[in-house]
Every structure is written in C-alpha cells, then in structure tokens.
Enzyme design. Structure first.
Site, mmCIF file in Angstrom:
data_model
loop_
_atom_site.group_PDB
_atom_site.id
_atom_site.type_symbol
_atom_site.label_atom_id
_atom_site.label_comp_id
_atom_site.label_asym_id
_atom_site.label_seq_id
_atom_site.Cartn_x
_atom_site.Cartn_y
_atom_site.Cartn_z
ATOM 1 N N HIS A 1 89.879 20.294 156.027
ATOM 2 C CA HIS A 1 88.852 20.943 156.862
ATOM 3 C C HIS A 1 87.437 20.574 156.413
ATOM 4 O O HIS A 1 86.487 21.289 156.716
ATOM 5 C CB HIS A 1 89.035 22.473 156.835
ATOM 6 C CG HIS A 1 90.232 22.936 157.612
ATOM 7 N ND1 HIS A 1 90.711 24.231 157.579
ATOM 8 C CD2 HIS A 1 91.059 22.275 158.465
ATOM 9 C CE1 HIS A 1 91.785 24.338 158.361
ATOM 10 N NE2 HIS A 1 92.018 23.171 158.904
ATOM 11 N N GLU B 1 100.945 38.124 150.451
ATOM 12 C CA GLU B 1 101.829 38.824 151.392
ATOM 13 C C GLU B 1 102.554 37.770 152.235
ATOM 14 O O GLU B 1 102.126 36.617 152.261
ATOM 15 C CB GLU B 1 100.985 39.733 152.304
ATOM 16 C CG GLU B 1 99.945 38.928 153.053
ATOM 17 C CD GLU B 1 98.927 39.773 153.796
ATOM 18 O OE1 GLU B 1 98.966 41.000 153.669
ATOM 19 O OE2 GLU B 1 98.107 39.178 154.508
HETATM 20 P P1 OAD Z 1 93.144 33.388 155.773
HETATM 21 O O1 OAD Z 1 92.018 34.317 155.520
HETATM 22 O O2 OAD Z 1 93.644 33.270 157.151
HETATM 23 O O3 OAD Z 1 94.393 33.779 154.857
HETATM 24 C C1 OAD Z 1 94.244 34.004 153.487
HETATM 25 C C2 OAD Z 1 95.601 34.400 152.920
HETATM 26 O O4 OAD Z 1 95.434 34.561 151.528
HETATM 27 C C3 OAD Z 1 96.160 35.715 153.473
HETATM 28 O O5 OAD Z 1 97.531 35.561 153.818
HETATM 29 C C4 OAD Z 1 96.022 36.688 152.296
HETATM 30 O O6 OAD Z 1 97.074 37.627 152.224
HETATM 31 C C5 OAD Z 1 96.097 35.743 151.122
HETATM 32 N N1 OAD Z 1 95.388 36.241 149.931
HETATM 33 C C6 OAD Z 1 94.302 37.021 149.843
HETATM 34 N N2 OAD Z 1 93.965 37.244 148.576
HETATM 35 C C7 OAD Z 1 94.873 36.577 147.819
HETATM 36 C C8 OAD Z 1 95.082 36.420 146.404
HETATM 37 N N3 OAD Z 1 94.280 36.971 145.499
HETATM 38 N N4 OAD Z 1 96.130 35.673 146.012
HETATM 39 C C9 OAD Z 1 96.967 35.094 146.907
HETATM 40 N N5 OAD Z 1 96.817 35.206 148.228
HETATM 41 C C10 OAD Z 1 95.780 35.931 148.689
HETATM 42 O O7 OAD Z 1 92.694 31.973 155.179
HETATM 43 P P2 OAD Z 1 93.332 30.525 155.477
HETATM 44 O O8 OAD Z 1 94.791 30.629 155.684
HETATM 45 O O9 OAD Z 1 92.837 29.626 154.417
HETATM 46 O O10 OAD Z 1 89.305 27.188 159.114
HETATM 47 O O11 OAD Z 1 92.639 30.158 156.830
HETATM 48 C C11 OAD Z 1 92.888 28.912 157.413
HETATM 49 C C12 OAD Z 1 91.665 28.427 158.143
HETATM 50 O O12 OAD Z 1 91.221 29.427 159.039
HETATM 51 C C13 OAD Z 1 90.453 28.174 157.263
HETATM 52 O O13 OAD Z 1 90.469 26.914 156.661
HETATM 53 C C14 OAD Z 1 89.320 28.315 158.218
HETATM 54 C C15 OAD Z 1 89.781 29.575 158.896
HETATM 55 O O14 OAD Z 1 89.255 29.872 160.099
HETATM 56 C C16 OAD Z 1 88.176 26.833 159.749
HETATM 57 O O15 OAD Z 1 87.106 27.381 159.546
HETATM 58 C C17 OAD Z 1 88.359 25.701 160.687
#
Ligand code: OAD
Length: 241
Positions: free
Chosen positions: A109, A205
């Site tokens: 990204h 989760e």
């Molecule tokens: P998300 O915010 O969608 O998901 C983050 C995940 O990390 C969730 O499932 C949480 O449960 C988990 N999480 C939170 N804290 C944590 C911790 N301490 N340890 C382990 N897990 C934890 O973020 P992404 O999946 O990265 O794209 O989102 C994908 C894309 O959506 C990003 O790259 C961005 C966003 O919109 C763009 O901006 C194009």
C-alpha cells in the site's frame, strides 16, 4: 530439511498498534474519525486536495518518534535468520519493519517516506516538510499534484505480480495484525491455501477470513508473533544436520 522452505508473512495495522499507531477499523481507529472516501480515494483528492494532504501530514506527525515493537523485531529476526525464503508483505505505510531491520519487504500500500506526483508519476523522498497544494513537482513543474506515495481505495496495490508469485510458491502463509477486510490482501490466504500452503492467523481477534486458516492464534502481536517466530526458528535449528 526445514519444515517450510518459502514463507510469506502479510502484516497490517494491528502489528503497529502496540507501537502507538492507530489501526483503521477498531472502535478508536482512523476510519472512526475520518471518512475514507474523503481522505483515501482519488476522488477525495480531486474534490479537496488540501484536506487529503492535511490528513497525511497529521498521520506523519503521529509517526514521528514511533519505535518498532517486539512483533516487528521478531519478523526481522525471521527474515535474517530463517534458513528458507522469507518475504514480508505489509499493508502498513509506516516504516517500522525497516526500522526493525527487515530487508525482504514489500509495501503493497506504499509508504509515507515518499511522495508521488499525480501529474507525471515521478516519485521523490518525502522529507520533513509538510505537503501543500502549492508545492510544485521538481520533475514536471506542475503544482497541485504532489501526494503521499500511498495506495488509495480504488487504486491498484504495488508489486502484485511479485506477491502473487511468492504466494503461489509459499508453503507457509502467515497473516498478522490485519482484519482481512481489504482486497486484494484479504484474498491472499485463500490464494496461498489453494496452492498448498499451511496458513496461520496471528491476530488479536478472529479476522474476516478466519475460516481459511489452518492455525489461528489470537492475542497481542507483541506476544503471539515472537512466540510463533521462536517456534519456526527452533524447528529450523532442530532440522540442521
Ligand atoms: P484494520 O484496522 O482493518 O485491522 C487491524 C486488525 O488488527 C484488527 O483485526 C484488530 O483486531 C487487530 N489488532 C489490533 N490491535 C492488535 C494488537 N495489539 N495485536 C494484534 N492484532 C491487533 O487494519 P488493516 O487490516 O491493516 O488501507 O487494514 C487494511 C487496510 O485498510 C489498510 O492498509 C488501509 C486500511 O484502510 C488503505 O488505506 C488503502
């Protein structure tokens, strides 16, 4: 022989959460405060470029001084010490994997260390300065086109051919700290599994794609990622002749 020869690790915002960076979809996440259509789409940039640039200037300020955590360091260790191939593919635009020492890394990204000219496609390092609509691209001299070199919704992620090839060859696919909601990354687990890889989820989760994973380990990234890496390195050491 080691159990796994080719490992692909996909990471997301959850990996950097314990370094102090917000995730996107948690209750206090970025998309709870901002409408992604306004700040993370090509249409949003056309409609209000100043708002988009201010959003990324703000996110860069938040990144200042942030340090990699034990999960980034464990993956850097895997990259450096595992006797097979390791490729880290991150959706994150921070630079914490690099800061931890990971070398074999793809920012699918994009990343906030670079800017991109929407007019001519030229990339340049994004230094300390804040981006403004008045800034002029050094390559094409057109103002108003400079933006962070990050992939927005509706744009094609970077290095997809290299990622697809790595997924096709992988015998272990790990997804760490991602909600599994944004494609194409959300589809990597099915792609790797269909080609025969063992698949592992390491997340706080269950993600949206949890049913595609053979192994699911839920907990904080700074705990579950180092523990899993330790297991892989130990099994590799045991397999040494
Ligand atoms: P998300 O915010 O969608 O998901 C983050 C995940 O990390 C969730 O499932 C949480 O449960 C988990 N999480 C939170 N804290 C944590 C911790 N301490 N340890 C382990 N897990 C934890 O973020 P992404 O999946 O990265 O794209 O989102 C994908 C894309 O959506 C990003 O790259 C961005 C966003 O919109 C763009 O901006 C194009």
């Amino acid at each position: 022989m080691v159990q796994f020869q080719k490992i692909v690790v996909l990471t997301g915002a959850g990996l950097s959460a314990e370094s102090g960076l917000s995730t996107f979809r948690d209750a206090d996440g970025v998309w709870a405060k901002y409408d992604y259509r306004e700040v993370a789409t090509p249409e949003g940039f056309i409609h209000n470029p100043a708002k988009v640039l201010e959003f990324y200037n703000m996110r860069r300020r938040e990144n200042r001084g942030v340090q990699p955590n034990a999960a980034h360091r464990a993956l850097a260790r895997l990259d450096g010490e595992y006797p097979g191939d390791v490729l880290i593919v991150t959706q994150n635009v921070d630079r914490l994997h690099e800061a931890a020492g990971t070398r074999n890394l793809i920012h699918m990204h994009g990343e906030m260390g670079q800017m991109l000219c929407n007019n001519c496609g030229q990339r340049a390092p994004w230094g300390e300065e804040e981006l403004t609509v008045e800034m002029v691209c050094r390559a094409c001299a057109v103002p108003g086109g400079l933006r962070p070199d990050v992939v927005w919704f509706g744009e094609m992620p970077y290095h997809m051919e290299r990622i697809d090839n790595a997924l096709a060859e992988a015998d272990l696919f790990i997804s760490a700290g991602t909600s599994g909601t944004v494609y194409p990354a959300a589809g990597f687990v099915a792609e790797a599994r269909n080609r025969g890889a063992h698949t592992v989820e390491l997340n706080l989760e269950p993600s949206d794609g949890v049913s595609y994973f053979h192994e699911k380990i839920h907990g904080k990234a700074t705990e579950v990622v180092p523990a899993y890496v330790e297991k892989l390195l130990a099994s590799a050491a045991d397999a040494r002749p």
